[in-house]
Design an enzyme around this catalytic site. Structure first.
Site, PDB file in Angstrom:
ATOM      1  N   ARG A   1      -4.969   6.379  -7.874  1.00  0.00           N
ATOM      2  CA  ARG A   1      -4.576   8.079  -8.046  1.00  0.00           C
ATOM      3  C   ARG A   1      -4.818   8.384  -9.407  1.00  0.00           C
ATOM      4  O   ARG A   1      -5.413   9.614  -9.657  1.00  0.00           O
ATOM      5  CB  ARG A   1      -3.697   7.865  -6.908  1.00  0.00           C
ATOM      6  CG  ARG A   1      -3.952   8.121  -6.151  1.00  0.00           C
ATOM      7  CD  ARG A   1      -1.929   7.610  -4.972  1.00  0.00           C
ATOM      8  NE  ARG A   1      -1.606   8.167  -4.664  1.00  0.00           N
ATOM      9  CZ  ARG A   1      -0.694   9.083  -4.401  1.00  0.00           C
ATOM     10  NH1 ARG A   1       0.452   7.777  -4.098  1.00  0.00           N
ATOM     11  NH2 ARG A   1      -0.028   9.791  -4.434  1.00  0.00           N
TER      12      ARG A   1
ATOM     13  N   LEU B   1       1.269  -1.772  -0.525  1.00  0.00           N
ATOM     14  CA  LEU B   1      -0.254  -0.117   0.478  1.00  0.00           C
ATOM     15  C   LEU B   1       1.326   1.003  -0.190  1.00  0.00           C
ATOM     16  O   LEU B   1       2.179   1.586   1.025  1.00  0.00           O
ATOM     17  CB  LEU B   1      -0.907   0.060   1.049  1.00  0.00           C
ATOM     18  CG  LEU B   1      -1.870  -0.730   0.791  1.00  0.00           C
ATOM     19  CD1 LEU B   1      -3.341  -0.516   3.013  1.00  0.00           C
ATOM     20  CD2 LEU B   1      -2.895  -0.873   0.259  1.00  0.00           C
ATOM     21  N   ASP B   2       0.356   2.214  -0.573  1.00  0.00           N
ATOM     22  CA  ASP B   2       0.991   3.778  -0.496  1.00  0.00           C
ATOM     23  C   ASP B   2       1.083   3.769   0.281  1.00  0.00           C
ATOM     24  O   ASP B   2       0.936   4.252   1.274  1.00  0.00           O
ATOM     25  CB  ASP B   2       0.427   4.918  -1.249  1.00  0.00           C
ATOM     26  CG  ASP B   2       0.072   4.387  -2.725  1.00  0.00           C
ATOM     27  OD1 ASP B   2       1.462   3.203  -2.898  1.00  0.00           O
ATOM     28  OD2 ASP B   2      -0.398   4.926  -3.116  1.00  0.00           O
ATOM     29  N   PHE B   3       2.171   4.455   1.237  1.00  0.00           N
ATOM     30  CA  PHE B   3       2.855   5.389   2.015  1.00  0.00           C
ATOM     31  C   PHE B   3       1.504   5.707   2.577  1.00  0.00           C
ATOM     32  O   PHE B   3       1.232   6.052   3.419  1.00  0.00           O
ATOM     33  CB  PHE B   3       3.475   6.225   2.305  1.00  0.00           C
ATOM     34  CG  PHE B   3       4.046   7.013   3.585  1.00  0.00           C
ATOM     35  CD1 PHE B   3       4.590   7.479   4.238  1.00  0.00           C
ATOM     36  CD2 PHE B   3       3.934   8.751   3.265  1.00  0.00           C
ATOM     37  CE1 PHE B   3       4.549   7.623   5.497  1.00  0.00           C
ATOM     38  CE2 PHE B   3       4.281   9.698   4.154  1.00  0.00           C
ATOM     39  CZ  PHE B   3       4.476   9.162   5.345  1.00  0.00           C
TER      40      PHE B   3
ATOM     41  N   THR C   1      -1.816   5.803   2.205  1.00  0.00           N
ATOM     42  CA  THR C   1      -2.901   4.568   1.835  1.00  0.00           C
ATOM     43  C   THR C   1      -2.856   4.171   3.398  1.00  0.00           C
ATOM     44  O   THR C   1      -2.215   3.424   3.132  1.00  0.00           O
ATOM     45  CB  THR C   1      -2.934   4.276   0.695  1.00  0.00           C
ATOM     46  OG1 THR C   1      -2.725   5.167  -0.572  1.00  0.00           O
ATOM     47  CG2 THR C   1      -4.275   3.597   0.820  1.00  0.00           C
TER      48      THR C   1
END
Length: 302
Positions: free
Chosen positions: A177, A66-68, A70
């Protein structure tokens, strides 16, 4: 949901072989930077020291990323065998994932299929970002598909916003995104793909959350649904006024839906090139895949 700390790790699924954590926003999986006092790896070591494996890079086998910025459901395997079975599910595209987001503007369609091909940007100053096919500097765009369902319309700090459910049917970097931004409705608080200026600096976080995850391994069906963080009781800046689709009904539909058909979009990266692939994998992608396999998958039978 308060900011992440060493004490407030939330577990939403646990078995002998897997954990699913509800990752906080703005928390990295791991970091060797001394400034990163809280990472998911450190939280897991703090709460489950007996489960940490010294033979892995992170101490824990994270099945995906997961993105930082998110938050939400992130699956952790607790053995090499479990990691191998989860890996096969991701590789064969049998995993179901759904996200919640607050998007800028009121999305007029109640349901949207977004299919822009996504590639890496070679534009100066944007080397670590993605872009859609046809934009300047977009390298190696690959087919990408996202389903969007509008849940509510409302206001965030007085600005029009839509709450949506997003289901990525492919797994490109920053796919949700990029797709939302390309439609003219970037994620609230997205400093990379947002509209720029001070508007995206005001929200306390990026409003993207991994709500639902299902990994149908051979041994068990790993399934978890995290709490909805985008409700007025948790964020007074969010004021919904029009209901479009009830979230509970969509969650029920997700739970009842069959696992994805792996033949629709072909295998994930690390698999042989198929007609869906635009170009073969790069050496860097192959090396990354080999490292993943060496660390997480099953040992050869002796």
């Amino acid at each position: 949901m308060e900011p992440g700390s060493m004490e407030n790790l939330s577990i939403v699924y646990q078995s002998r072989d897997f954990l699913v954590v509800n990752k906080h926003w703005d928390v990295r999986i791991d970091s060797k930077t001394w400034r990163e006092t809280v990472t998911l790896q450190k939280q897991l070591r703090h709460h489950f020291p007996e489960l940490a494996d010294p033979n892995t890079y992170y101490g824990f086998r994270f099945c995906h990323q997961l993105d930082f910025s998110t938050s939400g459901a992130l699956c952790v395997a607790l053995s090499k065998a479990a990691a191998g079975s989860a890996y096969r599910c991701f590789k064969e595209r049998r995993v179901t994932k759904a996200y919640l987001a607050l998007l800028r503007g009121h999305v007029q369609e109640s349901r949207v299929t977004i299919s822009y091909a996504i590639g890496r940007s070679s534009t100066e100053g944007r080397a670590h970002t993605m872009c859609i096919e046809g934009t300047p500097g977009c390298e190696n765009p690959k087919p990408s598909l996202t389903e969007l369902v509008v849940l509510e319309h409302g206001l965030y700090s007085g600005d029009p916003v839509s709450k949506v459910l997003l289901q990525p049917l492919t797994g490109r970097t920053h796919q949700l995104r990029v797709h939302c931004s390309a439609r003219g409705h970037p994620v609230v608080g997205d400093l990379t793909y947002g509209r720029g200026g001070s508007q995206e600096e005001r929200p306390f976080r990026m409003m993207l959350h991994a709500l639902y995850l299902r990994v149908p391994t051979d041994a068990e069906r790993v399934e978890a649904c995290t709490p909805d963080p985008f409700v007025p009781a948790l964020d007074a800046c969010w004021s919904p006024h029009t209901l479009v689709h009830p979230l509970n009904q969509l969650i029920q539909a997700l739970r009842a839906a069959p696992d994805p058909d792996p033949t629709v979009w072909g295998p994930q990266p690390c698999s042989p090139t198929t007609p869906h692939s635009v170009t073969p994998e790069t050496e860097a992608q192959q090396a990354s895949c080999l490292q993943w396999l060496l660390e997480w998958t099953l040992e050869p039978d002796s």
